[in-house]
Design an enzyme around this catalytic site. Sequence first.
Site, PDB file in Angstrom:
ATOM      1  N   TYR A  53      -1.967  -5.535   8.840  1.00  0.00           N
ATOM      2  CA  TYR A  53      -1.476  -5.432   7.463  1.00  0.00           C
ATOM      3  C   TYR A  53      -1.447  -6.824   6.841  1.00  0.00           C
ATOM      4  O   TYR A  53      -0.432  -7.532   6.861  1.00  0.00           O
ATOM      5  CB  TYR A  53      -0.091  -4.788   7.428  1.00  0.00           C
ATOM      6  CG  TYR A  53      -0.083  -3.313   7.754  1.00  0.00           C
ATOM      7  CD1 TYR A  53      -1.272  -2.585   7.835  1.00  0.00           C
ATOM      8  CD2 TYR A  53       1.110  -2.636   7.982  1.00  0.00           C
ATOM      9  CE1 TYR A  53      -1.271  -1.235   8.131  1.00  0.00           C
ATOM     10  CE2 TYR A  53       1.116  -1.275   8.272  1.00  0.00           C
ATOM     11  CZ  TYR A  53      -0.077  -0.589   8.351  1.00  0.00           C
ATOM     12  OH  TYR A  53      -0.076   0.749   8.642  1.00  0.00           O
ATOM     13  N   LEU A 210       3.381  10.295   0.281  1.00  0.00           N
ATOM     14  CA  LEU A 210       3.497  10.633  -1.137  1.00  0.00           C
ATOM     15  C   LEU A 210       2.141  10.916  -1.769  1.00  0.00           C
ATOM     16  O   LEU A 210       2.024  10.970  -2.995  1.00  0.00           O
ATOM     17  CB  LEU A 210       4.206   9.504  -1.891  1.00  0.00           C
ATOM     18  CG  LEU A 210       5.652   9.243  -1.434  1.00  0.00           C
ATOM     19  CD1 LEU A 210       6.244   8.054  -2.175  1.00  0.00           C
ATOM     20  CD2 LEU A 210       6.505  10.485  -1.641  1.00  0.00           C
ATOM     21  N   GLY A 211       1.113  11.110  -0.963  1.00  0.00           N
ATOM     22  CA  GLY A 211      -0.203  11.449  -1.512  1.00  0.00           C
ATOM     23  C   GLY A 211      -0.153  12.721  -2.325  1.00  0.00           C
ATOM     24  O   GLY A 211       0.415  13.727  -1.905  1.00  0.00           O
ATOM     25  N   GLY A 212      -0.722  12.676  -3.512  1.00  0.00           N
ATOM     26  CA  GLY A 212      -0.722  13.838  -4.386  1.00  0.00           C
ATOM     27  C   GLY A 212       0.396  13.840  -5.401  1.00  0.00           C
ATOM     28  O   GLY A 212       0.440  14.699  -6.289  1.00  0.00           O
ATOM     29  N   PRO A 224      13.115  12.230 -14.795  1.00  0.00           N
ATOM     30  CA  PRO A 224      11.975  12.796 -14.058  1.00  0.00           C
ATOM     31  C   PRO A 224      11.157  13.745 -14.924  1.00  0.00           C
ATOM     32  O   PRO A 224      11.698  14.519 -15.715  1.00  0.00           O
ATOM     33  CB  PRO A 224      12.658  13.544 -12.907  1.00  0.00           C
ATOM     34  CG  PRO A 224      13.988  12.890 -12.770  1.00  0.00           C
ATOM     35  CD  PRO A 224      14.388  12.501 -14.158  1.00  0.00           C
TER      36      PRO A 224
END
Length: 291
Positions: A53, A210-212, A224
């Site tokens: 990383y 948190l993909g998508g 929100p």
Amino acid sequence: MQYRTLAHTSVSAVGLGAMPLSIEHRPDETRAIATLHAALDAGVTLIDTADSYHWHAGEAGHNELLIARALARYGGDTSHVLVATKGGRGRPGDGSWTVDAGPDRLRRAAEDSARRLGLDAIGLYQLHKPDPAVPWAESVGALRELLDAGTIRAAGVSNVTTAQIREAHAILGDGLVSVQNRYSPAVRDSEPELRLAAELGLAFLPWSPLGGISRSSLDGPSGPTSHGTAFHRVAAAHGVSPQRVALAWLLARSPAVIPLPGASRPASVTDSAAAADLTLSGEELELLDAQ
């Protein structure tokens, strides 16, 4: 903060994926340290890193060194924090990722990681990715040697299939404690690996959880957002971010799950950590499952 079992100890139900703090477009060190400290303030006790990383050539271990500095500068007790690192990948500095999981390379990488983190033994060391040029049993065998030598206290495998998990378990026995695969609202093809991890008593650590879920929806002008996916609609009903809902959904998938959301600013990590205390109804979970 809720807790789950990993490496024979309790860790926060939501961890922190520290990769964004060291790769391309990383924040400056002041904000990076503030992000790590915000995670600790929120009760996060699992921090995920890797020797690969980093951004530029010649700075291998950038993320590990950053975490070590952040822990040293933190005002509170950090003895309960588990830093899980990985070896077997590299970055030559041109934006690409390489794979090198040869036994000699893994042994040297683990020793270097322990030195950078300032540890006598790494609490959890994971094989970052299978190397197609190296027999899987040889790579996993290096983890066995590291366990036997006391360089690492527990081992994990990442980006693996069910067959590779079973072989690693046969070689490592109780030394194998985790599986780290990609799993998120948008990418759910590691369901078999999740089920097997739970069956074997291993922690399942979703990366990129948190993909998508659009990052732009984290702080809408009126709170929100209510449009988009079912995750957005459930978030609006609770008055929280869709990212928090996504992590709460992952936690509800199995007691073995400990998601590792990335963050590069304090607000993001604080929001993610709060997912451990968000309870979703059965109807909401069915809606999200079907998304």
